[in-house]
Design a protein around this motif. Structure first.
Motif, PDB file in Angstrom:
ATOM      1  N   TRP A  22      29.574  12.279  27.785  1.00  0.00           N
ATOM      2  CA  TRP A  22      30.256  11.005  27.550  1.00  0.00           C
ATOM      3  C   TRP A  22      31.708  11.074  28.040  1.00  0.00           C
ATOM      4  N   LEU A  23      32.324  12.233  27.843  1.00  0.00           N
ATOM      5  CA  LEU A  23      33.703  12.419  28.296  1.00  0.00           C
ATOM      6  C   LEU A  23      33.796  12.698  29.795  1.00  0.00           C
ATOM      7  N   GLY A  24      32.668  13.039  30.394  1.00  0.00           N
ATOM      8  CA  GLY A  24      32.651  13.325  31.817  1.00  0.00           C
ATOM      9  C   GLY A  24      33.194  14.691  32.172  1.00  0.00           C
ATOM     10  N   VAL A  25      32.988  15.667  31.257  1.00  0.00           N
ATOM     11  CA  VAL A  25      33.448  17.037  31.532  1.00  0.00           C
ATOM     12  C   VAL A  25      32.248  17.971  31.476  1.00  0.00           C
ATOM     13  N   PRO A  26      32.291  19.078  32.193  1.00  0.00           N
ATOM     14  CA  PRO A  26      31.170  20.027  32.143  1.00  0.00           C
ATOM     15  C   PRO A  26      30.935  20.510  30.713  1.00  0.00           C
ATOM     16  N   ARG A  27      29.677  20.689  30.382  1.00  0.00           N
ATOM     17  CA  ARG A  27      29.355  21.106  29.012  1.00  0.00           C
ATOM     18  C   ARG A  27      29.963  22.452  28.660  1.00  0.00           C
ATOM     19  N   HIS A  28      29.982  23.393  29.601  1.00  0.00           N
ATOM     20  CA  HIS A  28      30.536  24.703  29.281  1.00  0.00           C
ATOM     21  C   HIS A  28      32.045  24.608  29.051  1.00  0.00           C
ATOM     22  N   GLY A  35      35.563  25.911  21.086  1.00  0.00           N
ATOM     23  CA  GLY A  35      35.737  27.212  20.459  1.00  0.00           C
ATOM     24  C   GLY A  35      37.194  27.581  20.288  1.00  0.00           C
ATOM     25  N   ALA A  36      38.013  27.240  21.277  1.00  0.00           N
ATOM     26  CA  ALA A  36      39.437  27.549  21.196  1.00  0.00           C
ATOM     27  C   ALA A  36      40.104  26.754  20.077  1.00  0.00           C
ATOM     28  N   VAL A  37      39.698  25.516  19.917  1.00  0.00           N
ATOM     29  CA  VAL A  37      40.239  24.667  18.849  1.00  0.00           C
ATOM     30  C   VAL A  37      39.899  25.259  17.483  1.00  0.00           C
ATOM     31  N   THR A  47      39.377  18.633  19.791  1.00  0.00           N
ATOM     32  CA  THR A  47      38.752  18.911  21.093  1.00  0.00           C
ATOM     33  C   THR A  47      38.754  17.677  21.971  1.00  0.00           C
ATOM     34  N   PHE A  48      38.425  16.546  21.371  1.00  0.00           N
ATOM     35  CA  PHE A  48      38.350  15.304  22.139  1.00  0.00           C
ATOM     36  C   PHE A  48      39.723  14.899  22.674  1.00  0.00           C
ATOM     37  N   GLN A  49      40.774  15.189  21.893  1.00  0.00           N
ATOM     38  CA  GLN A  49      42.132  14.826  22.309  1.00  0.00           C
ATOM     39  C   GLN A  49      42.566  15.596  23.551  1.00  0.00           C
TER      40      GLN A  49
END
Length: 214
Positions: A22-28, A35-37, A47-49
């Motif tokens: 939905w965000l248009g970014v690679p899943r990995h 994970g970093a968040v 994460t979304f921000q």
């Protein structure tokens, strides 16, 4: 006995993947930032921000629903050990419930899955969410017994285990999902009645514990 939902009985991998899409970014990439968040002790919604500043999760959920892509999970998204564990515990005569931070839509899905539980409670339905003390007060009220007679099973030390312990509830930690592997607080985990790698272990552990307590 009450169980958290996300990453305790429901594997959320597919759903987080759909958010990456939905965000248009690679899943990995989404998973790595997620994970970093968590490792930094932040709310997962941060994460979304990172990818879209000002992202409003509730609003985006509505947008997804409007275009026929609502957040969802099915029987296939249940961890394989979840339903057998719930059924075994209930068949042994224990009251079994679900209590997690979930939307009203997720609550409807849980009810439609016809899981072998006596109670289904969500943050949307109860009007309180973890890790607030009010959430665990509601768990105790739904259990209808003293806090010490309740066992809460979750994957998160911060949102599930610590606040449940502070409410006087016994706890079981299941190590899976991102929080189960990334978070660490030995003082909290050592206070757990059980530490699990699978829910398949739980019915027998509970049986033995109850027998020894008699």
């Amino acid at each position: 006995m009450f169980f958290d939902v996300g990453e305790t009985i429901v594997d959320e991998s597919r759903e987080y993947g759909t958010w990456a899409d939905w965000l248009g970014v690679p899943r990995h990439t989404f998973s790595a930032v997620f994970g970093a968040v968590i490792a930094r002790g932040l709310d997962y919604r941060e994460t979304f921000q990172v990818f879209r500043p000002g992202f409003d999760l509730a609003e985006e959920r509505e947008r997804r629903t409007a275009v026929g892509q609502p957040e969802s999970f099915t029987e296939e998204d249940l961890y394989p050990d979840a339903r057998p564990c719930l059924a075994a515990l209930r068949e042994s005569g224990l009251q079994v419930g679900l209590a997690g931070n979930q939307t009203a839509r997720a609550e409807n899905i849980l009810r439609a899955l016809d899981l072998p539980v006596d109670v289904i409670g969500t943050s949307d339905g109860w009007g309180v969410e973890k890790p607030s003390a009010a959430f665990f007060d509601r768990v105790i009220a739904e259990a209808g017994c003293s806090a010490g007679q309740v066992l809460y099973v979750g994957d998160r030390l911060d949102n599930d285990i610590r606040p449940a312990q502070e409410a006087g509830i016994a706890t079981a930690l299941v190590r899976r999902g991102p929080w189960g592997y990334i978070l660490g607080d030995k003082a909290v985990s050592d206070r757990c009645l059980f530490q699990l790698d699978s829910l398949a272990e739980l019915p027998d552990l509970v049986r033995k514990h109850n027998e020894s307590a008699r």
